[in-house]
Write a protein that holds these residues in place. Structure first.
Motif, PDB file in Angstrom:
ATOM      1  N   SER A 127      -0.980  10.299   7.510  1.00 45.86           N
ATOM      2  CA  SER A 127      -1.119   9.331   6.428  1.00 45.86           C
ATOM      3  C   SER A 127      -1.937   8.148   6.928  1.00 45.86           C
ATOM      4  CB  SER A 127       0.263   8.873   5.962  1.00 45.86           C
ATOM      5  OG  SER A 127       0.155   7.889   4.970  1.00 45.86           O
ATOM      6  N   VAL A 134       0.849  -1.189   0.000  1.00 42.62           N
ATOM      7  CA  VAL A 134       0.000   0.000   0.000  1.00 42.62           C
ATOM      8  C   VAL A 134       0.889   1.246   0.000  1.00 42.62           C
ATOM      9  CG1 VAL A 134      -1.843   1.241   1.169  1.00 42.62           C
ATOM     10  CG2 VAL A 134      -1.743  -1.251   1.300  1.00 42.62           C
ATOM     11  N   TYR A 144      -3.539  -2.314  -6.127  1.00 47.13           N
ATOM     12  CA  TYR A 144      -2.092  -2.253  -5.944  1.00 47.13           C
ATOM     13  C   TYR A 144      -1.344  -3.568  -6.113  1.00 47.13           C
ATOM     14  CZ  TYR A 144      -3.385   2.241  -3.939  1.00 47.13           C
ATOM     15  OH  TYR A 144      -3.901   3.496  -3.736  1.00 47.13           O
ATOM     16  N   ASP A 177      -4.045   4.676   5.491  1.00 46.45           N
ATOM     17  CA  ASP A 177      -4.235   3.821   4.315  1.00 46.45           C
ATOM     18  C   ASP A 177      -3.526   4.458   3.117  1.00 46.45           C
ATOM     19  OD1 ASP A 177      -5.597   1.834   5.699  1.00 46.45           O
ATOM     20  OD2 ASP A 177      -7.515   2.857   5.498  1.00 46.45           O
ATOM     21  N   ASP A 178      -4.242   4.713   2.002  1.00 47.21           N
ATOM     22  CA  ASP A 178      -3.581   5.315   0.841  1.00 47.21           C
ATOM     23  C   ASP A 178      -4.059   6.749   0.600  1.00 47.21           C
ATOM     24  OD1 ASP A 178      -6.137   4.680   0.068  1.00 47.21           O
ATOM     25  OD2 ASP A 178      -5.592   3.809  -1.863  1.00 47.21           O
ATOM     26  N   LYS A 208       1.989   4.889   0.697  1.00 47.94           N
ATOM     27  CA  LYS A 208       1.605   5.890   1.684  1.00 47.94           C
ATOM     28  C   LYS A 208       1.876   7.287   1.143  1.00 47.94           C
ATOM     29  CE  LYS A 208       0.337   3.215   5.118  1.00 47.94           C
ATOM     30  NZ  LYS A 208      -1.010   3.295   5.734  1.00 47.94           N
ATOM     31  N   TRP A 214       2.716   1.785  -8.517  1.00 48.74           N
ATOM     32  CA  TRP A 214       3.093   2.924  -7.672  1.00 48.74           C
ATOM     33  C   TRP A 214       4.524   2.820  -7.166  1.00 48.74           C
ATOM     34  CZ3 TRP A 214       0.358   7.028  -8.043  1.00 48.74           C
ATOM     35  CH2 TRP A 214      -0.991   6.938  -8.333  1.00 48.74           C
TER      36      TRP A 214
END
Length: 248
Positions: free
Chosen positions: A70, A5, A246, A72-73, A7, A102
């Motif tokens: 921050s 994930v 992701y 999760d995303d 950040k 990402w």
């Protein structure tokens, strides 16, 4: 299937504000439409910065003076003067098949913008696995450990960032029954769950919002057993979203 994930982190250094999302640098929103004078497209139009760099972008000026967390995303910007916390999340894009990794900045796609999605009346609160202050209840400590044990976060600091203190919309005496704290999680694409903790009677409430801030559902939770069950449901939905978005 590997799922990492990304950040969103914001940092300030000697008056300069910047940030990252995954392995990508964040750019100021104002830079996106800046024309590159030496470049024209095939139709003779000016090429802007966003045409050659998909971002991600965020309005640094808008969030500069706020505490930033921050989760999760996405990013939560905390305006402690107005007792408001605002979720900044990115615009939606089609990631099927995987158009962007990402964690590989060699790939390109349409410009991505992090913009305000939802504002809640709350302030940042410190809740830890091992409390250091007397204002953290036993119930809050228990909830923190449940979130950790379920694997929502890799690090304790990520779980800490989820907790806030809900506040009344208007000044004055709060209702007799008012939550000690609340925690935030993203349970699906542009779908946010706001769990309120009532330590006095060990009950909970979850309110789910969409990207427009509209309440999609509201549920009272009578005990920690039911809380764990509800969190398991949200974790499954969240994991499906993360895999879709992701996974590599």
């Amino acid at each position: 299937m590997e799922v990492r994930v990304p950040k969103l982190y914001i940092y300030e250094h000697y008056g300069y504000i910047g940030g990252t999302f995954g392995n990508y640098f964040l750019y100021d929103m104002a830079k996106a439409d800046k024309p590159l004078n030496e470049f024209l497209d095939e139709k003779g139009h000016r090429v802007c910065f966003k045409d050659v760099c998909f971002g991600p972008y965020i309005n640094f000026r808008e969030i500069r003076d706020f505490e930033k967390r921050s989760v999760d995303d996405f990013l939560v910007a905390c305006d402690t003067q107005k007792n408001k916390v605002t979720i900044y999340d990115r615009n939606v894009f089609d990631n099927n098949p995987r158009k962007i990794n990402w964690f590989d900045s060699g790939e390109r796609q349409q410009p991505i913008f992090f913009e305000p999605r939802l504002t809640l009346y709350a302030a940042p609160k410190i809740v830890k696995k091992e409390p250091e202050f007397n204002d953290q209840s036993v119930v809050e400590t228990m909830v923190f450990k449940i979130i950790q044990d379920m694997g929502f976060d890799e690090f304790e600091s990520e779980t800490q960032a989820r907790f806030f203190k809900p506040l009344p919309k208007y000044k004055g005496n709060p209702p007799v029954r008012y939550p000690d704290s609340a925690f935030l999680l993203k349970s699906a694409k542009n779908f946010y769950s706001w769990y309120k903790i009532y330590s006095a009677d060990m009950t909970f409430e979850v309110v789910s919002f969409d990207e427009d801030g509209k309440v999609q559902c509201r549920q009272d939770i009578p005990n920690t057993v039911k809380l764990a069950k509800k969190l398991q449901e949200d974790r499954e939905r969240r994991n499906n979203y993360l895999k879709w978005q992701y996974s590599k």
